[in-house]
Design an enzyme around this catalytic site. Sequence first.
Site, PDB file in Angstrom:
ATOM      1  N   ASP A 187       0.841  -1.199   0.000  1.00 20.14           N
ATOM      2  CA  ASP A 187       0.000   0.000   0.000  1.00 20.14           C
ATOM      3  C   ASP A 187       0.879   1.253   0.000  1.00 20.14           C
ATOM      4  OD1 ASP A 187       0.874  -0.116   2.614  1.00 20.14           O
ATOM      5  OD2 ASP A 187      -1.108   0.130   3.524  1.00 20.14           O
ATOM      6  N   SER A 188       2.203   1.049  -0.023  1.00 19.93           N
ATOM      7  CA  SER A 188       3.121   2.161  -0.284  1.00 19.93           C
ATOM      8  C   SER A 188       2.778   2.803  -1.627  1.00 19.93           C
ATOM      9  CB  SER A 188       4.577   1.677  -0.291  1.00 19.93           C
ATOM     10  OG  SER A 188       4.737   0.547  -1.127  1.00 19.93           O
TER      11      SER A 188
ATOM     12  N   GLU B  76      -1.113  -5.140   9.009  1.00 18.90           N
ATOM     13  CA  GLU B  76      -0.234  -4.495   9.986  1.00 18.90           C
ATOM     14  C   GLU B  76      -0.791  -4.620  11.398  1.00 18.90           C
ATOM     15  OE1 GLU B  76       0.520  -0.434   8.873  1.00 18.90           O
ATOM     16  OE2 GLU B  76       1.184  -0.982   6.861  1.00 18.90           O
TER      17      GLU B  76
ATOM     18  N   GLU C 210       9.559  -3.962  10.237  1.00 20.73           N
ATOM     19  CA  GLU C 210       9.991  -2.695   9.616  1.00 20.73           C
ATOM     20  C   GLU C 210      10.614  -1.756  10.651  1.00 20.73           C
ATOM     21  OE1 GLU C 210       7.176  -0.841   6.988  1.00 20.73           O
ATOM     22  OE2 GLU C 210       8.368   0.988   6.821  1.00 20.73           O
TER      23      GLU C 210
HETATM   24  O1  KIV Z   1       3.571  -1.017   1.615  1.00 24.05           O
HETATM   25  C1  KIV Z   1       4.711  -1.471   1.474  1.00 24.05           C
HETATM   26  O2  KIV Z   1       5.362  -1.309   0.430  1.00 24.05           O
HETATM   27  C2  KIV Z   1       5.283  -2.198   2.591  1.00 24.05           C
HETATM   28  C3  KIV Z   1       6.754  -2.408   2.549  1.00 24.05           C
HETATM   29  C4  KIV Z   1       7.413  -1.144   2.905  1.00 24.05           C
HETATM   30  C5  KIV Z   1       7.178  -3.528   3.386  1.00 24.05           C
HETATM   31  O3  KIV Z   1       4.617  -2.564   3.498  1.00 24.05           O
END
Ligand code: KIV
Length: 278
Positions: A58-59, A128, A195
């Site tokens: 979700d980045s 998460e 993380e």
């Molecule tokens: O959303 C994402 O790309 C992630 C990574 C940073 C592990 O959770």
Amino acid sequence: MTMYSHLQERTRAEPPVTLDSLRKMKADGVNIACLTAYDASFAAAVDEAGTDLVLVGDSLGMVVQGFDTTVPVTMADMVYHTRCVRRGVSRAFLVADMPFGSYALPEPAFANAVRLMQEGGAAMVKLEGGALQVRTVEFLASRDIPVCAHIGLTPQSVHKLGGFKVQGREQSAATQMLDDAHALQEAGADIVLLECVPSALGKAITAALSVPVIGIGAGPDVDGQILVLYDILAVTTGRKPRFARDFLAGAAGIGDALARYVAAVRDGSYPAPEHEFS
Ligand code: KIV
């Protein structure tokens, strides 16, 4: 022949990566190389480079959509991008993020995880949170949903955490994180993602768990590494995370940069001490 037929024509020279292969890599001490991807073309390049696990993170809310956080990302966004990435990946294990608010309760979490797998083609979902997610992880895992539990810095909680900060520096927080990791594994999580934690804590959690532990800013002593694709290809503008390395610098092109990343994870030359937290 369509413009993108190369995506369909790619041969399956190597068998697809499965949870079993990832567990075997942990057992054999082979570092697992993981990257994010958000579209079919980059997913194909990442897959071709030999990446073992591709995450539709979700980045994408930040690096594709331009938001400041991952909070605005919706289920529709995640299903769309997961479907795009699915078409580019033939070998790597495909994981999709459950977006903010989509897994707060077990039943809706199950319905949303099913969408990511049935409509998106993901093999696993990532969510998460620590102890608070144990009930949801148990609910999903007992219904055949493979789950990756993301702990440490959990970006969807950025407004609660007060910023993107290293987690687990105090002894009590480190102990709590270790307990959470155990509880999530007991609940059925198949992978734990850590993380932004001190390397010593990354090492302790990895040694304590039987499931693979993938780190991002968690030091060298985890079972695998993951980075945001745009951070390693010098696409990210503004402040780059301290734990990221630009693999395009000195490479012959994007394919070479991705292959260098996979090689550096495998031989342990990434992460280097400058990418670690203490
Ligand atoms: O959303 C994402 O790309 C992630 C990574 C940073 C592990 O959770």
